[in-house]
Design an enzyme around this catalytic site. Sequence first.
Site, PDB file in Angstrom:
ATOM      1  N   LYS A  83       0.681  -1.017   0.004  1.00 12.34           N
ATOM      2  CA  LYS A  83      -0.074   0.091   0.073  1.00 12.34           C
ATOM      3  C   LYS A  83       1.030   1.570  -0.019  1.00 12.34           C
ATOM      4  O   LYS A  83       0.698   2.162  -0.687  1.00 12.34           O
ATOM      5  CB  LYS A  83      -1.176   0.039   1.379  1.00 12.34           C
ATOM      6  CG  LYS A  83      -2.260  -1.049   1.274  1.00 12.34           C
ATOM      7  CD  LYS A  83      -2.653  -1.054   2.339  1.00 12.34           C
ATOM      8  CE  LYS A  83      -4.019  -2.215   2.003  1.00 12.34           C
ATOM      9  NZ  LYS A  83      -5.261  -1.860   3.265  1.00 12.34           N
ATOM     10  N   ASP A 120      -9.945   3.486   2.040  1.00  7.56           N
ATOM     11  CA  ASP A 120      -9.818   2.317   2.909  1.00  7.56           C
ATOM     12  C   ASP A 120     -10.505   3.513   4.631  1.00  7.56           C
ATOM     13  O   ASP A 120     -10.547   2.687   5.545  1.00  7.56           O
ATOM     14  CB  ASP A 120      -8.403   2.047   3.804  1.00  7.56           C
ATOM     15  CG  ASP A 120      -7.762   0.800   2.825  1.00  7.56           C
ATOM     16  OD1 ASP A 120      -8.637  -0.340   2.943  1.00  7.56           O
ATOM     17  OD2 ASP A 120      -6.488   0.761   2.485  1.00  7.56           O
TER      18      ASP A 120
END
Length: 299
Positions: A83, A120
Amino acid sequence: MASPDFSSLSSAAAGRPFAFIVGWPVLHSRSPALHGYWLKRRKAEGYYGRLAVEPGGAALRATFDFIRRTPMARGCNLTLPHKIEALALLDDVTPAAARIGAVNTVVRRDNGKLEGRNTDAFGFISALHAGAPDWLPSAAPAVVLGAGGAARAVVSALVDAGVPEVRLVNRTRQTAIDLAVRFTPDDGRTLVVEDWDRRDAALADAGLLVNTTSLGMRGQPPLELALDRLPPAAVVNDTVYVPLRTDLLVRAQARGNLTVDGLDMLLHQGRPGFAAWFGGTEPAVTPALRRAVAGDLGA
């Protein structure tokens, strides 16, 4: 470096528009079940798969090049450990993802360029409000365990929600300090770094505890954390969802804390990506979806 298996992914897509989850490991991911459910429900043409990509820039760079040169590839999701590394390998990054410093959703534009996004934070706060509707962000401090990509999204969401104090607890103190510097707001609220060996004491008077580490995940070491100082009214959230009911959640529930597992964060974070890859409005998170995605996790 073993080359990612692009040919198998393309063959499985069989000429349809496709996206996929990228990680190492990746077999545990429920993202294919999530997006497969939505594709089936909408009777949409598309495929969502998974791709094992080793850590290191070369394999991830090759994956992004594959998406760029493949018109039917719509993009991908990123999970551990990619990420943060992805930021430097994409053509563009949205302001939200740049602020968080992590990307979990990659969208291929019509010109072949790749845009990195972070859903997220949206997924976390949406799941928290759904699972703990009476939680008041401004009422008490929050404790966040971990300082990786997931923690960045969680801290960003908590700061934006108005939490008065966020306590960051991480095994590597400097990483937590960097995170605190990145997200400390300019309105007087604080981000406090606590040493890992003081994690039990950090729970005193907290209104929310969030585990963003991999500790407690199936195949990983357990999360050793005494909950004695955590107020009974506090909400406990574990971003781990394999197993669905982690030891942390089981112990918290046994002492009366309201718990929120990691599956709903996964479900909600997938909504914007699905719409970007396969068109239409963002799909809904429903009990039927949760049951289908949970499978043998026990939900």
